[in-house]
Design an enzyme around this catalytic site. Structure first.
Site, PDB file in Angstrom:
ATOM      1  N   TYR A 158      -3.060  -7.847  -2.041  1.00  0.00           N
ATOM      2  CA  TYR A 158      -2.295  -7.156  -0.868  1.00  0.00           C
ATOM      3  C   TYR A 158      -3.042  -6.349   0.241  1.00  0.00           C
ATOM      4  O   TYR A 158      -2.679  -6.731   1.276  1.00  0.00           O
ATOM      5  CB  TYR A 158      -1.304  -6.046  -1.404  1.00  0.00           C
ATOM      6  N   LYS A 162      -3.235  -7.993   4.157  1.00  0.00           N
ATOM      7  CA  LYS A 162      -2.890  -7.200   5.318  1.00  0.00           C
ATOM      8  C   LYS A 162      -4.031  -6.824   6.216  1.00  0.00           C
ATOM      9  O   LYS A 162      -3.901  -6.526   7.458  1.00  0.00           O
ATOM     10  CB  LYS A 162      -2.308  -5.885   4.769  1.00  0.00           C
TER      11      LYS A 162
END
Length: 253
Positions: A158, A162
């Site tokens: 994640y 990002k």
């Protein structure tokens, strides 16, 4: 900021708009006068948003979309232009979270997270790009995360995806600045959304999260709307490649 923004006559696409921050941002856009295509995998959530928007006098189109599939994303953009005649604003919000220690993380899970969070942002931006460049105006708002700005255990996929969104935002900002298209990002921290429902349902886990936030609370979905409207409207015409962090101070600890 909300009162200063007017998006009458503008057309927006919001991905991941069925619930949570995506739905809140789509609602803010319709309330400010934009026609909005809401995209996500779940048709029922999109249809309920369209009903809500139309009941309030707004314009909205539900477009079930697999953000990781090139053809599906292209259909989303084509449906928007067919229905509303143009596209001015893209909000790349679709995202998934995986909380897994790296040595236990499968390649398939890693790929799913990166495909949704980063590949999806690329596909949607590329599909909208020709329309924005041709009209020499437009706004792209990418949803990053404060996890991209700090080390967070068990969130390598994640966080990496990002961080990629932030790098992509900056690269596209430079590439499209001369065409009068602004590309910026919002990096939220913990907001009370379905994405973290499991954490919020456990008192001990929630207390641990809140202790790490200097503001000592989670954000509310509606608190992101003023910043989206700033980046989607004319107030940001000379602002590009920036990342607005909204996390109660967590990333500056």
């Amino acid at each position: 900021m909300t009162s200063q923004a007017s998006l009458e006559g503008k057309v927006a696409i919001v991905t991941g708009a069925g619930r949570g921050l995506g739905r809140a941002m789509a609602r803010a856009l319709t309330e400010t006068g934009a026609a909005v295509t809401v995209a996500a995998r779940t048709s029922a959530e999109l249809d309920s948003f369209v009903d809500e928007a139309k009941a309030a006098g707004g314009q909205a189109l539900a477009c079930p979309t697999d953000i990781t599939d090139e053809a599906s994303v292209q259909r989303m953009v084509e449906a928007t232009v067919e229905t509303f005649g143009r596209v001015d604003i893209l909000v790349n919000n679709s995202g998934i979270l995986a909380s897994t220690p790296l040595v236990e993380q499968s390649a398939d899970e890693w790929d799913r997270v990166v495909a949704t969070n980063l590949r999806g942002t690329f596909l949607a931006t590329r599909a909208v790009g020709p329309h924005l460049l041709a009209q020499r105006s437009g706004k792209v708002v990418n949803l990053a995360s404060n996890f991209a700005l700090q080390g967070v255990a068990n969130h390598a996929a994640y966080s990496a995806s990002k961080a990629g969104v932030i790098a992509f935002t900056r690269a596209m900002a430079i590439e499209w600045a001369r065409h009068n298209v602004q590309v910026n990002a919002i990096a939220p921290g913990y907001f009370a959304t379905p994405l973290n429902a499991e954490i919020r349902s456990d008192a001990e886990s929630l207390a641990k999260v809140v202790r790490a936030i200097p503001a000592r609370r989670l954000g509310e979905a509606d608190e992101i709307a003023p910043w989206l409207l700033l980046l989607a409207g004319s107030a940001s015409d000379f602002m590009t490649g920036e990342v607005v962090v909204i996390d109660g101070g967590q990333s500056v600890r």
